[in-house]
Design an enzyme around this catalytic site. Sequence first.
Site, mmCIF file in Angstrom:
data_model
loop_
_atom_site.group_PDB
_atom_site.id
_atom_site.type_symbol
_atom_site.label_atom_id
_atom_site.label_comp_id
_atom_site.label_asym_id
_atom_site.label_seq_id
_atom_site.Cartn_x
_atom_site.Cartn_y
_atom_site.Cartn_z
ATOM 1 N N LYS A 242 0.833 -1.210 0.000
ATOM 2 C CA LYS A 242 0.000 0.000 0.000
ATOM 3 C C LYS A 242 0.860 1.250 0.000
ATOM 4 C CE LYS A 242 -3.809 -0.183 2.275
ATOM 5 N NZ LYS A 242 -4.178 -0.879 3.491
ATOM 6 N N ARG B 173 -3.343 3.054 8.530
ATOM 7 C CA ARG B 173 -3.695 1.823 7.831
ATOM 8 C C ARG B 173 -2.489 0.895 7.715
ATOM 9 N NH1 ARG B 173 -6.654 3.300 2.350
ATOM 10 N NH2 ARG B 173 -7.751 1.332 2.735
ATOM 11 N N GLY C 177 -8.138 -6.900 4.271
ATOM 12 C CA GLY C 177 -9.012 -6.981 5.433
ATOM 13 C C GLY C 177 -8.453 -7.734 6.626
ATOM 14 N N MET D 190 -5.621 -7.123 8.439
ATOM 15 C CA MET D 190 -5.014 -6.318 9.501
ATOM 16 C C MET D 190 -5.855 -5.073 9.732
ATOM 17 S SD MET D 190 -0.983 -6.972 8.682
ATOM 18 C CE MET D 190 -1.157 -6.616 6.953
ATOM 19 N N ARG E 96 -3.609 -1.718 -6.061
ATOM 20 C CA ARG E 96 -2.877 -2.978 -5.906
ATOM 21 C C ARG E 96 -3.340 -3.919 -7.008
ATOM 22 N NH1 ARG E 96 -6.012 -4.693 -0.301
ATOM 23 N NH2 ARG E 96 -8.105 -4.766 -1.190
ATOM 24 N N HIS F 251 -16.239 -7.682 1.454
ATOM 25 C CA HIS F 251 -15.229 -8.592 1.985
ATOM 26 C C HIS F 251 -15.460 -10.017 1.483
ATOM 27 C CE1 HIS F 251 -13.741 -11.476 5.059
ATOM 28 N NE2 HIS F 251 -12.684 -10.693 5.038
ATOM 29 N N ARG G 77 -0.535 -48.422 -13.594
ATOM 30 C CA ARG G 77 -0.492 -49.414 -12.512
ATOM 31 C C ARG G 77 -1.255 -50.658 -12.954
ATOM 32 N NH1 ARG G 77 -1.653 -44.050 -9.238
ATOM 33 N NH2 ARG G 77 -2.868 -43.876 -11.146
ATOM 34 N N ARG H 137 4.185 -50.096 -14.907
ATOM 35 C CA ARG H 137 4.786 -50.699 -13.714
ATOM 36 C C ARG H 137 4.287 -52.136 -13.566
ATOM 37 N NH1 ARG H 137 3.256 -48.079 -8.048
ATOM 38 N NH2 ARG H 137 1.337 -49.258 -8.408
ATOM 39 N N GLU I 260 11.922 -45.923 -4.782
ATOM 40 C CA GLU I 260 11.000 -45.555 -3.692
ATOM 41 C C GLU I 260 11.502 -46.002 -2.323
ATOM 42 O OE1 GLU I 260 7.263 -47.531 -4.788
ATOM 43 O OE2 GLU I 260 8.451 -48.814 -6.089
ATOM 44 N N SER J 235 12.246 -43.653 -12.062
ATOM 45 C CA SER J 235 11.043 -42.886 -11.750
ATOM 46 C C SER J 235 10.889 -42.902 -10.237
ATOM 47 C CB SER J 235 9.807 -43.499 -12.421
ATOM 48 O OG SER J 235 8.663 -42.736 -12.108
ATOM 49 N N GLY K 288 9.168 -42.813 -6.982
ATOM 50 C CA GLY K 288 7.826 -42.953 -6.386
ATOM 51 C C GLY K 288 7.820 -42.224 -5.059
ATOM 52 N N THR K 289 7.538 -40.930 -5.111
ATOM 53 C CA THR K 289 7.746 -40.091 -3.911
ATOM 54 C C THR K 289 6.716 -40.349 -2.812
ATOM 55 O OG1 THR K 289 6.601 -38.303 -5.077
ATOM 56 C CG2 THR K 289 9.005 -38.251 -5.058
ATOM 57 N N ASN K 290 5.617 -41.030 -3.125
ATOM 58 C CA ASN K 290 4.685 -41.375 -2.046
ATOM 59 C C ASN K 290 5.340 -42.369 -1.093
ATOM 60 O OD1 ASN K 290 2.826 -39.795 -3.390
ATOM 61 N ND2 ASN K 290 1.785 -41.504 -4.353
ATOM 62 N N ASP K 291 5.831 -43.501 -1.653
ATOM 63 C CA ASP K 291 6.491 -44.493 -0.804
ATOM 64 C C ASP K 291 7.832 -43.998 -0.283
ATOM 65 O OD1 ASP K 291 4.640 -46.449 -0.545
ATOM 66 O OD2 ASP K 291 5.424 -47.767 -2.100
ATOM 67 N N CYS L 122 6.715 -39.933 -10.191
ATOM 68 C CA CYS L 122 5.354 -40.333 -10.537
ATOM 69 C C CYS L 122 4.429 -40.371 -9.323
ATOM 70 C CB CYS L 122 5.348 -41.686 -11.245
ATOM 71 S SG CYS L 122 6.089 -43.020 -10.277
ATOM 72 N N TYR M 143 11.155 -35.178 -16.288
ATOM 73 C CA TYR M 143 9.701 -35.046 -16.370
ATOM 74 C C TYR M 143 9.063 -35.264 -14.998
ATOM 75 C CZ TYR M 143 9.353 -40.163 -16.144
ATOM 76 O OH TYR M 143 9.439 -41.464 -15.740
#
Length: 881
Positions: A27, A97, A106, A108, A342, A461, A568, A624, A752, A771, A773-776, A838, A858
């Site tokens: 601001k 302000r 809104g 602060m 803004r 708001h 899968r 897989r 993984e 590849s 496997g970021t979950n496991d 993946c 990728y």
Amino acid sequence: MSSKYVYYFGKKRAEGGAEMKDLLGGKGANLVEMTKMGFPVPPGFVITTEVCKYYNEHGKTHPDRLKKEVEEAVKDLEDETGKEFGSSDNPLLVAVRSGAAISMPGMMDTILNLGLNDSTVEGMIKATDNPKFCYDSYRRFLQMFGDVVLKIEHELFENALRTIKASKGVKLDVELEADDFKELVEKYKEIYAEAGKQFPQDPWEQLWKSIDAVFGSWMNERAITYRKLNNIDESTLMGTAVNIVTMVFGNMGKTSGTGVAFTRDPNTGERTVYGEYLIDAQGEDVVAGTRTPEPIADLQKEMLEIYDELIGIFRKLEEHYHDMQDVEFTIERGRLYLLQTRSGKRTPYAAVKIAVDMVKESVMTKEEALLKTAPEHVEILLHPYFTQETKEKADLIAKGNPASPGAASGILVFDSDKADRLVKEENKKVILTRPETSPEDIAGMAASEGILTSTGGKTSHAAVVARGMGKPCIVGCSEIDINRTKGIMKARGKEFAEGSWISIDGTTGEIFEGKLDTVMPEGLEGPLAEVLSWADEFRRLGVRANADTPKDAEAAKRFGAEGIGLARTEHMFFEADRIPVVRQMILSKSVEQREKALERLLPMQQEDFVGLFKAMEGYPVTIRLLDPPLHEFLPSEEDDIRELAKDMKVSFEELKEVAESLHEFNPMMGHRGCRLTVTYPEVAVMQTKAIIGAAIDVLKEEGKTVLPEIMIPLVSISKELEYLKKIIVETADEMIEDAGVDLKYTVGTMIEIPRACLIADEIAKEAEFFSFGTNDLTQLTFGFSRDDYGKYVGDYVAKEILEVDPFQKIDQIGVGELVKMGTERGRKTRKDLKVGICGEHGGEPSSVEFCHHVGLDYVSCSPYRVPVARLSAAHAKLKSK
């Protein structure tokens, strides 16, 4: 600390500029900038964010020089305006302000009309000959100061205002007379006394207490919640600046007013001015939603010169800032003043359209347009909507002003805290329904599916915050009457109890009874398709999809996927015609029996892969091999085992024995993935035959390019991969030679397990691609069970042990370091090693950016997140320039 804490802006000088947002806040920096541009901005000064940081870190005290710098700036204001702070003849009033580097509308605090007291109000009356305006301003100041600075309950002031309006038989504040406002001033003083508070008559005391209140509001609950909801990293910000600006008054009668306007329609993105104004009002009247304002276009009927001046300013602001602007203005006795500009909050659709239009208008470059389009915008644009046919069959119960597009269904809830609780504790879907919303409602609004208010306009708001959140919102719906005490909403003669289902269409303003079905978008078109085509021009990362069926693959391709990063195969085994054969394989007592069952599965699997290869012609398809433990294909309850035994014509005891023999205490770390195919190599043979057979069929029969990638899951020992790759290659090469075709395929692995990252150089001797496997990998790195961690991860985030859920955003310093290490070590062995991820992290913007920086080739994600990943990949490239 800097050598300067206060920056002045006015006719004599303007210190700083738009490039100093970190120090002056958004601001303040823009007020300075607009002053330099020659626009009509009331003079003022900014106390820097650095002072806020000092204040919050040093026991709520100020740096030594601040008092002197503020006093000098006030003196400059007095010289410029010809008024005197605290004077009983011609008093200078100011607005105090907030304004952080990042817009937090809104969240602060603000105090207007500061400097009024029992003496200065009389001086104002002498100077203006307008007692109604003066007492109206005084009662506003008393209410704001009491609420914001002294923490007196806001509702006490509102009740007093409602009481006096009722006694005078009027509905609106503006209909009260001077004596009514004078009476209200005295009533407000009584509220102070009853609350055990004292209103300071000294303007300097008012000023310093207000400065401290604004600094303190940086750490209020709603501001903290807003930063968390919007993923704003507090550690990168010093706090809020304090803007002290000469008051200009929109409540001085019929030639005065106030408004908020967007230089383009924030709902649709159309190049038409969008906004509202009120005559004889102050700024908070528009955004609070307590009065329903007039559309900005009507201003040309009342004040044509002011309207034309505004339109000219809006065009110049867009050209200067290269973006659509949200502008606050006040008209004081026929003269225009700008109080803020803004970048305007906008709906996802508007964001994309504005970006495309501004590139065509040469207002911004493609790079700027891409960076102005948030990945969240793209994700929301692919959310469900109501079809016209569905709406025609539904019961329309009311219609209000559409303020933020989209479709949502949920139960009626009239209280924000209750909405937040129902969602978090009971997993309910709610529509927050209130007369109007305020900044205190932020948590409930964030939890809700959509927002509905009975009052307020399109710049209220509720409207602004809902647009920023991408939630459907309808405002100013005068057809509904909310009785919070009785817990009911009335609409067109019907009553709806709290907890009743309703559906809202924020695009049209329609409200329906009950829960309506939604449909998903089928593809990309219009401005979104154009923005994503630009993203493809700039991004380095490839984007693939996780898809198990031809239908998923076709959807992924429509959304711009450049292949399948994870198919899968086990998902296909659960089909009704296949699961009996899979179970027969599991019950087999010999290799021969197992191969016989697998022979029955082979044509089914091959048919699946034919569909995937056809859908992804010319793009790689990563398949897989079987991953889950075998017990997942069998029932666990005795009644289900008994029924299945009957169907399979085996004894209950035999089937139960097999099911129990497959039981594992920790199946996710048990006999699954490559461990299964090491034990049962015939499974790998069958799946390889299905993959290569399908590829040969598509290549021969349709002449389509096929790029199969065979992925072995859960490898942690390089010899596992060596053993299985040999089986796969022997099987595949024999089939290709027999078919007499030129078919290229690759064999790689899913990384993984942390050990696989550590020995990636060894694994890469066999693997042609990785590849992650970021979950496991996340599960095994943290030691968190994906099935159980939900019970406690909320506590970890709430207590700031974890910044975010690591299954939602990649843990860059732990899991990410393993990804980086695995990639680097793998490529030391095999320079042309192709590497991707993946897990669902592949569609999360910050995780995609991380993948770009560590050099992955990728990312792969669910089909509907492909457009998000495409844009995120472009952002990563553009930010790293």
